[in-house]
Scaffold this active site. Sequence first.
Site, PDB file in Angstrom:
ATOM      1  N   LYS A 147      -4.645 -10.397  -5.690  1.00 29.93           N
ATOM      2  CA  LYS A 147      -6.054 -10.921  -5.183  1.00 29.93           C
ATOM      3  C   LYS A 147      -7.101  -9.718  -5.297  1.00 29.93           C
ATOM      4  CE  LYS A 147      -6.002  -8.212  -0.813  1.00 29.93           C
ATOM      5  NZ  LYS A 147      -7.253  -8.093   0.135  1.00 29.93           N
ATOM      6  N   LYS A 186       0.850  -1.290   0.037  1.00 33.79           N
ATOM      7  CA  LYS A 186      -0.122   0.101   0.102  1.00 33.79           C
ATOM      8  C   LYS A 186       0.869   1.090   0.030  1.00 33.79           C
ATOM      9  CE  LYS A 186      -4.377  -1.781   1.399  1.00 33.79           C
ATOM     10  NZ  LYS A 186      -5.439  -1.921   2.405  1.00 33.79           N
ATOM     11  N   LYS A 215     -10.763  -4.248  -2.681  1.00 31.76           N
ATOM     12  CA  LYS A 215     -12.072  -3.227  -2.678  1.00 31.76           C
ATOM     13  C   LYS A 215     -11.448  -2.025  -3.198  1.00 31.76           C
ATOM     14  CE  LYS A 215     -13.031  -4.069   1.874  1.00 31.76           C
ATOM     15  NZ  LYS A 215     -12.148  -3.720   2.474  1.00 31.76           N
TER      16      LYS A 215
HETATM   17  N1  AQP Z   1      -9.398 -11.279  -2.117  1.00 31.38           N
HETATM   18  C1  AQP Z   1      -9.772 -11.997  -1.015  1.00 31.38           C
HETATM   19  N2  AQP Z   1      -9.900 -13.258  -1.004  1.00 31.38           N
HETATM   20  C2  AQP Z   1     -10.336 -13.897   0.252  1.00 31.38           C
HETATM   21  N3  AQP Z   1     -10.362 -13.151   1.400  1.00 31.38           N
HETATM   22  C3  AQP Z   1     -10.174 -11.907   1.360  1.00 31.38           C
HETATM   23  N4  AQP Z   1     -10.172 -10.858   2.214  1.00 31.38           N
HETATM   24  C4  AQP Z   1      -9.974  -9.517   1.584  1.00 31.38           C
HETATM   25  N5  AQP Z   1      -9.645  -9.998   0.334  1.00 31.38           N
HETATM   26  C5  AQP Z   1      -9.682 -11.015   0.023  1.00 31.38           C
HETATM   27  C6  AQP Z   1     -10.647 -11.012   3.596  1.00 31.38           C
HETATM   28  O1  AQP Z   1     -11.643 -10.086   3.896  1.00 31.38           O
HETATM   29  C7  AQP Z   1     -11.821  -9.536   5.147  1.00 31.38           C
HETATM   30  C8  AQP Z   1     -11.972  -8.087   5.189  1.00 31.38           C
HETATM   31  O2  AQP Z   1     -10.871  -7.480   4.375  1.00 31.38           O
HETATM   32  P1  AQP Z   1     -10.441  -6.073   4.749  1.00 31.38           P
HETATM   33  O3  AQP Z   1     -11.877  -5.260   4.804  1.00 31.38           O
HETATM   34  O4  AQP Z   1      -9.793  -6.258   6.221  1.00 31.38           O
HETATM   35  O5  AQP Z   1      -9.509  -5.531   3.849  1.00 31.38           O
HETATM   36  P2  AQP Z   1      -8.241  -6.190   3.141  1.00 31.38           P
HETATM   37  O6  AQP Z   1      -7.838  -7.501   3.777  1.00 31.38           O
HETATM   38  O7  AQP Z   1      -7.058  -5.144   2.888  1.00 31.38           O
HETATM   39  O8  AQP Z   1      -8.899  -6.597   1.883  1.00 31.38           O
HETATM   40  P3  AQP Z   1      -9.515  -5.638   0.650  1.00 31.38           P
HETATM   41  O9  AQP Z   1     -10.704  -6.271  -0.089  1.00 31.38           O
HETATM   42  O10 AQP Z   1      -8.228  -5.867  -0.533  1.00 31.38           O
HETATM   43  O11 AQP Z   1      -9.489  -4.221   1.135  1.00 31.38           O
HETATM   44  P4  AQP Z   1      -8.485  -3.024   1.004  1.00 31.38           P
HETATM   45  O12 AQP Z   1      -8.616  -2.852  -0.873  1.00 31.38           O
HETATM   46  O13 AQP Z   1      -9.313  -1.677   1.280  1.00 31.38           O
HETATM   47  O14 AQP Z   1      -7.045  -3.252   1.168  1.00 31.38           O
HETATM   48  C9  AQP Z   1     -10.302  -9.928   5.805  1.00 31.38           C
HETATM   49  O15 AQP Z   1     -10.310 -11.159   6.615  1.00 31.38           O
HETATM   50  C10 AQP Z   1      -9.495 -10.336   4.507  1.00 31.38           C
HETATM   51  O16 AQP Z   1      -8.600 -11.400   4.998  1.00 31.38           O
END
Ligand code: AQP
Length: 327
Positions: free
Chosen positions: A194, A112, A197
Amino acid sequence: MPKRIFSGAQPTGNLHIGNYLGALRNWVALQHEYESFFCVVNLHAITVPQDPSALAAKTREVARIYLAAGIDPKVSTVFVQSDVSEHAELAWILNCVVRVSELERMTQYKDKAKKQRENVLAGLLTYPALMAADILLYQTDLVPVGHDQKQHLELTRDLASRFNRDFGETFRMPEAFIPKVGAKIQALDDPAKKMSKSDENVHGSITLVDDADTVRRKVKRAVTDSGTEVRFDASRPAITNLLTIYQLLTGKTSVEIEEHFAGKGYAQLKSELAEVTVEFLRPFQARMNAIGDEELRSTLAEGAEKARSIARETMRAVKERMGIVGA
Ligand code: AQP
């Protein structure tokens, strides 16, 4: 003490099918076995710049998504992180336990920070101390998360054992619960990264609020591999990713799925996956829309009240052990 679960998602954008399959569906399955705390982690969201009104709206939307996914507020505690100030308080204390070198090793920080270039906020670096605080405040036993959170969980365990060693037994040692299938759903436009969001390319993820046409369009555009056979195969990551989503949404075994698609091509897989996803999202979104504003507000207020009472107890012990006393 009852066995406890804590987990959360950041209101950083639209929650996607990866968040659901990797995390939320397991929360729903586990909530009856454990005393469960599910938090909308809005303080984590501000580690990268957010638009204030969008953040407030997304915070409520994520809470609706928890309930629509099947989190039952009668058995689970659902709340917003900023409503329980002990999260920020314990995070500060853990910032004085964690080493900068440990924080700098975190792959999520490195990824990030690269995107933010020279404007990296200090909070992005210290994010894992806040996540450790979230978990340790509730004396959590199990943390159901996707694969991307594994390294943060390991650091949480290190911080808990360092604190317990230096100041006396205070925190329970949490374990990660990472599902065998679905822990890392990959982006539809690039199976090497992966589903995320905050990805700028909206075609990389199917969000939980996408309408039927959008889902069909995104699945149709999803990249595929060379070859034609529809089967789970690590050397064909794009098709394996689509099959994994299909498997988790239908509940079928990999053998049943491969038999079903024998002799059929990628286009058939995409068309069936799109329909299965649309059929999953239709009732999901209907449940989301049926939750009234007042129902949501009172669920979150009750959740925060319950969470606060437990968080306060932990903070009292932490401060006492560290000699943090006031007048
Ligand atoms: N691609 C994924 N596959 C499976 N699990 C996933 N998680 C995130 N991406 C995947 C799991 O979803 C939960 C919530 O995620 P988060 O809001 O903590 O954000 P993150 O892990 O940083 O995931 P994102 O969606 O990629 O968000 P951004 O883009 O904001 O960083 C967690 O349990 C995560 O492991």
